[in-house]
Scaffold this motif. Structure first.
Motif, short mmCIF file in Angstrom:
data_model
loop_
_atom_site.label_atom_id
_atom_site.label_comp_id
_atom_site.label_asym_id
_atom_site.label_seq_id
_atom_site.Cartn_x
_atom_site.Cartn_y
_atom_site.Cartn_z
N VAL A 60 0.84 -1.20 0.00
CA VAL A 60 0.00 0.00 0.00
C VAL A 60 0.87 1.25 0.00
N GLU A 61 0.45 2.25 -0.77
CA GLU A 61 1.11 3.56 -0.77
C GLU A 61 0.12 4.60 -0.26
N VAL A 62 0.46 5.25 0.87
CA VAL A 62 -0.34 6.35 1.40
C VAL A 62 0.44 7.64 1.12
N PRO A 63 -0.20 8.67 0.54
CA PRO A 63 0.53 9.90 0.24
C PRO A 63 1.22 10.47 1.47
N SER A 64 2.42 10.98 1.28
CA SER A 64 3.21 11.50 2.40
C SER A 64 2.55 12.72 3.06
N ASP A 65 1.71 13.44 2.31
CA ASP A 65 1.06 14.63 2.88
C ASP A 65 -0.30 14.31 3.51
N ALA A 66 -0.63 13.02 3.63
CA ALA A 66 -1.91 12.62 4.24
C ALA A 66 -1.63 11.98 5.60
N GLY A 67 -1.08 12.76 6.50
CA GLY A 67 -0.77 12.25 7.84
C GLY A 67 -2.01 11.89 8.64
N TRP A 68 -3.18 12.32 8.19
CA TRP A 68 -4.44 12.04 8.87
C TRP A 68 -5.00 10.66 8.51
N LEU A 69 -4.34 9.98 7.56
CA LEU A 69 -4.86 8.72 7.02
C LEU A 69 -3.89 7.58 7.31
N ASN A 70 -4.41 6.46 7.81
CA ASN A 70 -3.59 5.29 8.09
C ASN A 70 -4.20 4.06 7.44
N ALA A 71 -3.33 3.14 6.99
CA ALA A 71 -3.77 1.88 6.39
C ALA A 71 -3.05 0.73 7.07
N SER A 72 -3.79 -0.37 7.31
CA SER A 72 -3.20 -1.54 7.95
C SER A 72 -3.93 -2.81 7.49
N PRO A 73 -3.17 -3.85 7.06
CA PRO A 73 -1.72 -3.89 6.93
C PRO A 73 -1.25 -3.11 5.71
N THR A 74 0.05 -2.93 5.59
CA THR A 74 0.60 -2.17 4.46
C THR A 74 1.14 -3.08 3.37
N ALA A 75 1.09 -4.39 3.54
CA ALA A 75 1.54 -5.34 2.52
C ALA A 75 0.92 -6.70 2.81
N GLY A 76 0.88 -7.56 1.76
CA GLY A 76 0.31 -8.87 1.96
C GLY A 76 0.53 -9.78 0.77
N PRO A 77 0.11 -11.05 0.88
CA PRO A 77 0.30 -12.03 -0.19
C PRO A 77 -0.82 -11.98 -1.22
N ALA A 78 -0.62 -12.71 -2.32
CA ALA A 78 -1.64 -12.80 -3.36
C ALA A 78 -2.92 -13.42 -2.81
N GLY A 79 -4.03 -13.10 -3.47
CA GLY A 79 -5.32 -13.64 -3.05
C GLY A 79 -6.31 -12.54 -2.72
#
Length: 199
Positions: A60-79
């Motif tokens: 996952v890529e979150v814009p560097s200027d969007a400090g108000w936004l979080n994503a989890s997890p940031t990576a994962g396997p196919a499927g």
């Protein structure tokens, strides 16, 4: 001799055929059927889940200027994948948006736009004035607020107390007697960031 030569040629041809690399599978990723590419977050903050499918490992890529936004997890396997996206309360004074990218490679990705309207707090007085007799007395001020605030008294003959409730804040102000023949006016200013109320 001819039979041996023929067998060698066949063996060499078979060896060359077995070394041919298999065609490379290009990475592919797409949003789930029910998943919109625009997600609206509540102005006071919210968490939502984004669903997608991928045939390669993803990140996952979150814009560097969007400090108000979080994503989890940031990576994962196919499927089948899912990401929890969390937006903080929007107290910036204007609506905002950010583009979240879920990628398999530099040229295989999906984009989800996260929208969030500005938060408008509750901050209001039940009434905006109080008439006290010349003998002095107590002024009761009821204020409705769901954000932190402070107040400043603009007259040295008025004294205040702390608030008495959680959502409907009750303030009691002690007013000294007026020794002068003319009426006088004093104010109390309630402040919460850019918001101001004058009583």
């Amino acid at each position: 001799m001819k039979n041996v030569l023929y067998i060698l040629i066949l063996a060499l041809a078979a060896g060359l055929c077995s070394c041919t690399p298999e065609p490379e599978v290009k990475p592919s990723i797409e949003l789930a059927y029910s998943q919109s590419d625009r997600v609206e977050m509540a102005s006071d903050g919210e968490e939502k889940t984004v669903f997608f499918t991928s045939d390669h490992d993803w990140y996952v890529e979150v814009p560097s200027d969007a400090g108000w936004l979080n994503a989890s997890p940031t990576a994962g396997p196919a499927g089948n994948g899912r990401i929890k996206v969390t937006a903080e309360p929007n107290m910036e004074g204007e609506d905002r948006a950010a583009q979240l990218r879920i990628c398999c490679s530099d040229d295989a990705y999906v984009t989800v736009t996260i929208d969030q309207k500005v938060y408008v707090p509750t901050f209001e007085l039940e009434k905006d004035s109080n008439s006290i007799s010349a003998a002095g007395g107590t002024a009761e001020v009821n204020l409705f607020a769901d954000i932190d605030y402070s107040y400043e008294i603009k007259a040295d003959w008025i004294k205040g107390t702390e608030s008495k409730a959680v959502r409907k804040y009750m303030h009691f102000f002690s007013v000294d007697p007026n020794p002068y023949p003319e009426p006088r006016t004093g104010t109390v200013e309630f402040v919460a960031g850019k918001y101001r109320l004058v009583y």
